[in-house]
Scaffold this motif. Structure first.
Motif, short mmCIF file in Angstrom:
data_model
loop_
_atom_site.label_atom_id
_atom_site.label_comp_id
_atom_site.label_asym_id
_atom_site.label_seq_id
_atom_site.Cartn_x
_atom_site.Cartn_y
_atom_site.Cartn_z
N TRP A 175 0.84 -1.19 0.00
CA TRP A 175 0.00 0.00 0.00
C TRP A 175 0.88 1.24 0.00
O TRP A 175 2.08 1.17 0.23
N ASN A 176 0.24 2.39 -0.26
CA ASN A 176 0.92 3.68 -0.23
C ASN A 176 0.54 4.39 1.07
O ASN A 176 -0.63 4.55 1.37
N ASP A 177 1.56 4.79 1.82
CA ASP A 177 1.36 5.53 3.07
C ASP A 177 1.26 7.01 2.74
O ASP A 177 2.23 7.62 2.32
N ASN A 178 0.07 7.57 2.89
CA ASN A 178 -0.14 8.99 2.57
C ASN A 178 -0.13 9.87 3.82
O ASN A 178 -0.57 11.01 3.77
N SER A 179 0.37 9.32 4.94
CA SER A 179 0.36 10.06 6.20
C SER A 179 1.70 10.71 6.50
O SER A 179 1.87 11.30 7.57
N GLY A 180 2.69 10.54 5.62
CA GLY A 180 4.01 11.05 5.90
C GLY A 180 4.73 10.25 6.98
O GLY A 180 5.60 10.76 7.68
N GLY A 181 4.35 8.98 7.11
CA GLY A 181 5.02 8.11 8.09
C GLY A 181 4.47 8.21 9.49
O GLY A 181 5.03 7.62 10.41
N THR A 182 3.37 8.93 9.70
CA THR A 182 2.82 9.09 11.05
C THR A 182 1.75 8.06 11.39
O THR A 182 1.43 7.88 12.56
N ALA A 183 1.21 7.39 10.39
CA ALA A 183 0.15 6.41 10.66
C ALA A 183 0.74 5.09 11.11
O ALA A 183 1.82 4.69 10.67
N SER A 184 0.02 4.41 11.98
CA SER A 184 0.34 3.02 12.27
C SER A 184 -0.76 2.17 11.63
O SER A 184 -1.90 2.62 11.47
N TYR A 185 -0.41 0.95 11.25
CA TYR A 185 -1.31 0.13 10.46
C TYR A 185 -1.63 -1.19 11.14
O TYR A 185 -0.85 -1.70 11.95
#
Length: 104
Positions: A23-33
């Motif tokens: 997937w593409n992380d569109n949070s700038g690396g701030t999201a946890s999944y």
């Protein structure tokens, strides 16, 4: 940026007993999944994914069954968090709508 953006491009590569999810992380690396998955007739399982990671390998799958995958992104926003979801599947799994849960 006022609103957080959820993951995009969620897809699965089917390798039989393993499935690679991207997937593409569109949070700038701030999201946890987290990834919630299940076969058509099996129990639901959850895998946590560290921040900044955009690929996860799910193992020990039954190559004869279809699997549904839901990616959840927990995105910091203001003083709290927001959660965004994306869905994909392999081998013809049909994702059940959360609103149509039935019990015997």
């Amino acid at each position: 940026m006022a609103s957080a953006s959820g993951p995009t491009g969620f897809r699965a590569e089917d390798h039989g007993s393993t499935v690679d999810l991207f997937w593409n992380d569109n949070s700038g690396g701030t999201a946890s999944y987290f990834i919630v998955y299940r076969s058509i007739d099996g129990p639901q399982q959850t895998v946590s994914v560290p921040q900044g990671k955009t690929v996860e390998e799910v193992t020990q799958l039954d190559p004869s069954k279809g699997y549904c995958f839901r990616l959840g992104a927990v995105i910091p926003q203001g003083s709290g968090t927001t959660t965004a979801f994306a869905d994909t599947s392999v081998r013809g799994c049909i994702a059940a709508s959360p609103a149509t849960t039935s019990s015997p």
